[in-house]
Write an enzyme that holds these catalytic residues in place. Structure first.
Site, PDB file in Angstrom:
ATOM      1  N   THR A  41      39.247 -18.773  17.630  1.00 32.75           N
ATOM      2  CA  THR A  41      40.132 -19.974  17.755  1.00 32.75           C
ATOM      3  C   THR A  41      39.525 -21.181  17.166  1.00 32.75           C
ATOM      4  OG1 THR A  41      38.354 -20.547  19.665  1.00 32.75           O
ATOM      5  CG2 THR A  41      40.722 -19.141  20.225  1.00 32.75           C
ATOM      6  N   SER A  97      44.488 -11.883 -11.465  1.00 35.43           N
ATOM      7  CA  SER A  97      43.607 -12.875 -12.228  1.00 35.43           C
ATOM      8  C   SER A  97      43.607 -12.547 -13.787  1.00 35.43           C
ATOM      9  CB  SER A  97      42.285 -12.940 -11.965  1.00 35.43           C
ATOM     10  OG  SER A  97      41.453 -13.862 -12.923  1.00 35.43           O
TER      11      SER A  97
END
Length: 459
Positions: free
Chosen positions: A186, A317
């Site tokens: 959370t 990449s």
């Protein structure tokens, strides 16, 4: 070339074109070559025109029955051979006039195809007129939104088909990993443990609510303003026509269509489009939320959470060898942003419809059709290229759970709040696992029970 005229003058139309002067003017006035009317909108418009011709014929609107017969036959032929004639319907989707250009484009094509069937010259509108015959008992006011409704229903159902597959995949993941513990989080901070089963089930639950919203708005769209003609008054239409035209369209489409109880309301107010846009936006928000969660859980693979493995879809990449990015969730999130932006446009278009007619339906239609395409494709690739290939790094998840101080929350009923707090502090200070710190206070059997998945949920 052939010469056609309207109230503004004359234009030369290609001699073999089924379209006419109104189509030419629209192409000149709205120069958006890359944003065209959706083919499905045009096909559905053909069904609307066919239903109207059938209802008018049954109402005795023509003395010469060859006229409605040719119109009905032409609508059916154009519908089933649309790909061959698609260039005739080539018109900008965004247009002034609340869709009048689109309506007249359809009228002209049908009229000329009907003339062609009867062996008459193209453009010989004295015998079959785009306005007086094909558009009989109709207005753009009621036919354009009706064709829009039919298109939205079809597109939304395709979104629902893909959404149902995603929900099934998530439910399968929930079952497969129902007992695999993971750390709950959370505010991106450790919370008590949960399970992947619960997490995947929660995603399936929220998307199921999206499914319910889409189904509800599809039902709402089944109510159409056809028969209202100009601003819902029914002017130029007979009572017989008004009472039967929607039933004729329902027969052609095999949809449970019904006429608006208040045709004036049905034509001037666009809240149903806002409802659909909001349903798409809710789905987009939920799809993006889940996609971003998947990216976080997959992050790493060495220095991130790395709790799940997303399928490797492409090199990530141009400079870092071996790097792989979570491209499918990223794609879905970008789709979601586009849909959210469209929701603002649709809301503004609905709000801006002054008095008895909304002039901005074309942009609402364009964005809603685009939303359906985007969401359908995003859901498809998410299911096929991502969700179906997800695996869990179970050992890593177990290690993270047992080394998390918050796991000790499950021990407080046995050890008490203060002792549990001391254990948590020691775990944070030393890095030792909770299991190691309490091994002399709680038996191995009891500890396994307390740290099992079942202990973190209400019995």
């Amino acid at each position: 070339m052939r010469i056609e005229h309207d109230s503004l003058g004359e234009l030369a139309v290609p001699k073999d074109a089924l379209y006419g002067i109104h189509t030419l003017r629209a192409r000149e006035n709205f120069p958006l070559e890359s944003i065209k009317n959706d083919p499905e909108l045009c096909k559905n418009f053909l069904l609307v025109k066919e239903a109207a011709a059938i209802a008018n014929m049954k109402a005795g609107a023509w003395e010469d029955k060859r006229i409605p017969t040719a119109i009905i036959s032409s609508c059916d032929y154009l519908y089933h051979n649309f790909s061959y004639y698609h260039q005739e319907f080539d018109l900008p989707a965004l247009q002034g006039g609340a869709g009048t250009s689109t309506n007249m484009n359809i009228n002209e094509i049908i009229a000329n195809k009907a003339l062609q069937e009867l062996g008459l010259p193209l453009g010989d509108y004295q015998y079959i007129s785009p306005n007086d015959d094909v558009n009989k008992s109709q207005s753009t006011n009621d036919t354009y939104p009706t064709a829009g409704h039919l298109t939205m229903i079809k597109f939304t159902r395709t979104v629902m088909d893909e959404l149902s597959k995603v929900i099934l995949t998530l439910q399968g993941l929930a079952t497969k990993y129902q007992d695999v513990l993971k750390m709950g989080r959370t505010q991106l901070e450790d919370a008590v443990p949960t399970t992947f089963g619960r997490s995947f089930k929660a995603y399936a639950s929220i998307l199921s609510r999206d499914m319910d919203r889409l189904a509800a708005v599809c039902q709402e769209l089944m109510t159409i303003p056809l028969g209202g003609t100009a601003i819902g008054t029914g002017v130029t239409g007979s009572r017989s026509y008004m009472d039967t035209v929607v039933d004729e369209l329902a027969t052609l489409t095999k949809l449970p269509l019904k006429q608006c109880d208040d045709l004036v309301d049905g034509i001037q107010n666009n809240d149903c489009y806002v409802s659909l846009s909001n349903a798409y936006r809710s789905l987009a928000v939920d799809l993006s939320k889940m996609s971003n969660d998947l990216r976080l859980l997959n992050s790493g693979p060495q220095d991130g959470l790395s709790e799940i493995n997303l399928p490797k879809r492409q090199a990530g990449s141009s400079i870092m060898p071996g790097k792989v990015n979570p491209v499918i969730p990223e794609f879905c999130t970008q789709v979601a942003y586009q849909v959210m932006g469209h929701a603002t446009t649709v809301a503004m278009a609905a709000e801006a419809g002054q008095l008895e007619l909304n002039a901005f339906e074309p942009v609402a239609f364009y964005d809603l059709f685009e939303d359906a395409r985007l969401l359908r494709k995003a859901l498809h690739t998410l299911d096929k290229n991502c969700l179906q290939g997800i695996t869990i790094n179970i050992e890593r998840c177990i290690t993270m759970v047992e080394h998390s101080a918050e796991t000790a929350t499950a021990l407080s009923p046995v050890l008490g709040y203060e002792r549990t707090t001391e254990i948590i502090k020691e775990s944070l200070r030393t890095g030792k696992s909770i299991r190691t710190l309490v091994k002399d206070e709680i038996s191995q059997e009891k500890l396994d029970e307390l740290l099992s998945p079942a202990s973190f949920f209400v019995k």
